[in-house]
Design an enzyme around this catalytic site. Structure first.
Site, PDB file in Angstrom:
ATOM      1  N   CYS A   1       0.808  -1.194   0.000  1.00 47.90           N
ATOM      2  CA  CYS A   1       0.000   0.000   0.000  1.00 47.90           C
ATOM      3  C   CYS A   1       0.852   1.259   0.000  1.00 47.90           C
ATOM      4  CB  CYS A   1      -0.833   0.020   1.274  1.00 47.90           C
ATOM      5  SG  CYS A   1      -1.702  -1.506   1.585  1.00 47.90           S
TER       6      CYS A   1
ATOM      7  N   GLY B   1      -1.254   1.128  -4.932  1.00 47.72           N
ATOM      8  CA  GLY B   1      -2.460   0.388  -4.546  1.00 47.72           C
ATOM      9  C   GLY B   1      -3.693   1.033  -5.116  1.00 47.72           C
TER      10      GLY B   1
ATOM     11  N   ASN C   1       1.718   0.144   5.535  1.00 43.72           N
ATOM     12  CA  ASN C   1       2.208  -0.487   4.305  1.00 43.72           C
ATOM     13  C   ASN C   1       3.176  -1.585   4.699  1.00 43.72           C
ATOM     14  OD1 ASN C   1       4.852   0.398   2.030  1.00 43.72           O
ATOM     15  ND2 ASN C   1       3.277  -1.120   1.706  1.00 43.72           N
ATOM     16  N   GLY C   2       2.948  -2.785   4.219  1.00 46.77           N
ATOM     17  CA  GLY C   2       3.864  -3.875   4.532  1.00 46.77           C
ATOM     18  C   GLY C   2       3.139  -5.132   4.918  1.00 46.77           C
TER      19      GLY C   2
ATOM     20  N   TYR D   1      10.888  -1.957  -9.151  1.00 44.14           N
ATOM     21  CA  TYR D   1       9.527  -1.874  -9.697  1.00 44.14           C
ATOM     22  C   TYR D   1       8.597  -0.922  -8.952  1.00 44.14           C
ATOM     23  CZ  TYR D   1       4.741  -3.323 -10.676  1.00 44.14           C
ATOM     24  OH  TYR D   1       3.416  -3.322 -10.996  1.00 44.14           O
TER      25      TYR D   1
END
Ligand code: AMP
Length: 489
Positions: free
Chosen positions: A19, A45, A120-121, A260
């Site tokens: 995210c 996201g 996030n994670g 990426y």
């Protein structure tokens, strides 16, 4: 029962989260700026987005499915989010069932007051902790491991919120970046290895926290610095404070941010992701001796690497594939069948460029092999003479458990096939991956020297910095199946 067990294996991507997080303190336009920041971070996201604000008396929360630009685009919704402090979140689309209740930020009332959390994670011990909490009487409302963090904070016996947070993060393991908000404090936390990114910015009298620096550019904020690994930063009375509760460790950011994830214009360790990606392409060219007419990128993921490759080889660079910009990332489609279709929805060959040409097709990475095989066929069908696939990162042989949605070993093509076998599968004339040393050289380090920094690169090496604690036993199946049912509601 066996079927269930297989289906709800612990590494089911449903449980994963990947995210964007954002937070801003002390701004009259806190919610608008949060919406803009989230918009810049949309690539991280696209399933859902949410904003929580605090107006000095009350918290306000708005969560939606879909894109930020479609949901937080008018005054009506922004008016529902008053206050000078706000945090926001973009949720990555996962392959399982979706529910608005899983969209963040989460909010909880604790005995120290309200707290909003955006994460996030991915935690590697979330299920273990969750089971323990459930046994102790906790009730979970979502399937997200972020709720585990919220529960741990709420349950802490410490008095000050910052101490409650320290209590909680000592219990969690994995890769995480958290942005939190209480009545008077904006808080950012980065895991002990700094696997997931988090940066600090400044806009007039406001501090800003975000997953990437591109979120600062859109609102005119200045990049101050990265949150360090294992650091908690908190902004109180307009002052930035910091605590480092963990023993000092070397930072090991996730190499996939370089390859990426991050937007090309975001700054990672002093350089833009674009520069690193061009270097990866140039390194790949140095390791390659193929002759061809032109270099074609897989747009947009392979653009920078293809440019670097073409420049290094002094070959023509041209757009042999045209992208429809109104389709999201191929990867995020929920099933393999739709994912395959997704490549066609997104890309079309540019006949004028590729007909009768020997092409070097460059992409940033190969995961399941879906993208490459579809594109190679597309290019041959459109009249290409030869298609040589070049991947600007090494073979992904190991799954990820820290928030990058690279799937189980079974689905990872390079974990199960040799380069020759992959080449045969994707029906390319030849195939080559960047070497691991080439990847590090592209980041400015020589892996053969002892002083190179070790990034989180288990995708290629199998060296995981954080142990995977969660394990699924027969007894836990029912609970997970319940969770899965809940997630579909
Ligand atoms: P695949 O088609 O499964 O081989 O996936 C490769 C494509 O997905 C490449 O074009 C990458 O740019 C992209 N990609 C690589 N890693 C990820 C990730 N973790 N999430 C989403 N997309 C990814």
């Amino acid at each position: 029962m066996m079927k269930l067990k297989k289906k709800f294996k612990i590494y089911d991507p449903k449980i994963k989260e990947e995210c964007a997080v954002f937070g801003i303190s002390n701004s009259n336009d806190a919610s608008t700026l949060t919406a803009l920041g989230l918009h810049a971070l949309q690539h991280r996201g696209q399933e859902g987005c949410g904003i929580v604000s605090y107006d000095g008396e009350k918290y306000h929360s708005e969560k939606r499915f879909g894109l930020v630009g479609d949901n937080f685009n008018d005054e009506k919704v922004i008016k529902k989010l008053p206050g000078k402090h706000a945090i926001g979140h973009n949720r990555y689309s996962t392959t399982g069932g979706t529910a608005l209740r899983n969209v963040q930020p989460f909010f909880a009332d604790t005995n120290a007051g309200g707290i909003g959390v955006a994460h996030n994670g991915n935690l590697t011990n979330a299920i273990t902790l969750r089971n323990k909490l459930v046994q102790e009487g906790a009730i979970f409302y979502t399937t997200s491991d972020t709720e585990t963090i919220v529960q741990l904070i709420a349950k802490s016996k410490r008095v000050k919120t910052i101490d409650k947070i320290i209590d909680a993060i000592f219990q969690i393991q994995g890769g995480y970046a958290l942005v939190m908000m209480t009545q008077n404090t904006l808080i950012g936390v980065r895991d002990p290895y700094g696997i997931r990114p988090l940066v600090i910015g400044k806009l007039k009298n406001s501090y800003v926290l975000a997953s990437e620096t591109c979120a600062f550019d859109i609102i005119g904020a200045k990049f101050v610095r990265e949150v360090e690994n294992g650091e908690i930063v908190y902004i109180e009375n307009n002052e930035l404070k910091s605590v480092k509760p963990f023993p000092p460790r070397k930072i090991r950011p996730c190499v996939f941010e370089y390859i990426y994830f991050s937007r090309p214009d975001s700054i990672l360790n002093g350089k833009t992701a674009y520069e690193y990606r061009k270097n990866f392409g140039a390194q790949l060219a140095k390791e390659d001796d193929i002759k061809a007419d032109l270099v074609v990128p897989v747009p947009d993921s392979g653009n920078a690497a293809a440019l670097g490759y073409a420049e290094e080889k002094r070959l023509k660079f041209d757009l042999g594939l045209i992208r429809n910009h109104y389709v999201g990332r191929t990867f995020i489609e929920p099933s393999q069948q739709i994912r395959s279709l997704g490549v066609k929805l997104k890309l079309n060959p540019n006949i004028s460029v590729i007909k009768n040409k020997k092409i070097i097709l460059v992409d940033d990475s190969l995961v399941r092999g879906t993208t490459s095989s579809k594109i190679v066929k597309m290019l041959y069908d459109a009249g290409a003479k030869e298609v040589h696939v070049r991947i600007a990162s090494p073979e992904i042989k190991f799954p990820d458990f820290y928030g990058v949605d690279t799937p189980t070993k079974k689905e990872l093509m390079a974990a199960n096939k040799s380069t020759d076998e992959i080449c045969e599968f994707i029906k390319a004339k030849s195939l080559k991956f960047l070497s691991l040393n080439g990847l590090y050289l592209g980041m400015g380090f020589d892996k053969r020297n002892n002083n190179y920094p070790q990034l989180t690169d288990h995708h290629f090496t199998g060296e995981y910095p954080v142990k995977i604690i969660d394990e699924l036993g027969e007894d836990k199946v029912t609970q997970l199946s319940l969770l899965s049912t809940a997630s579909n509601n």
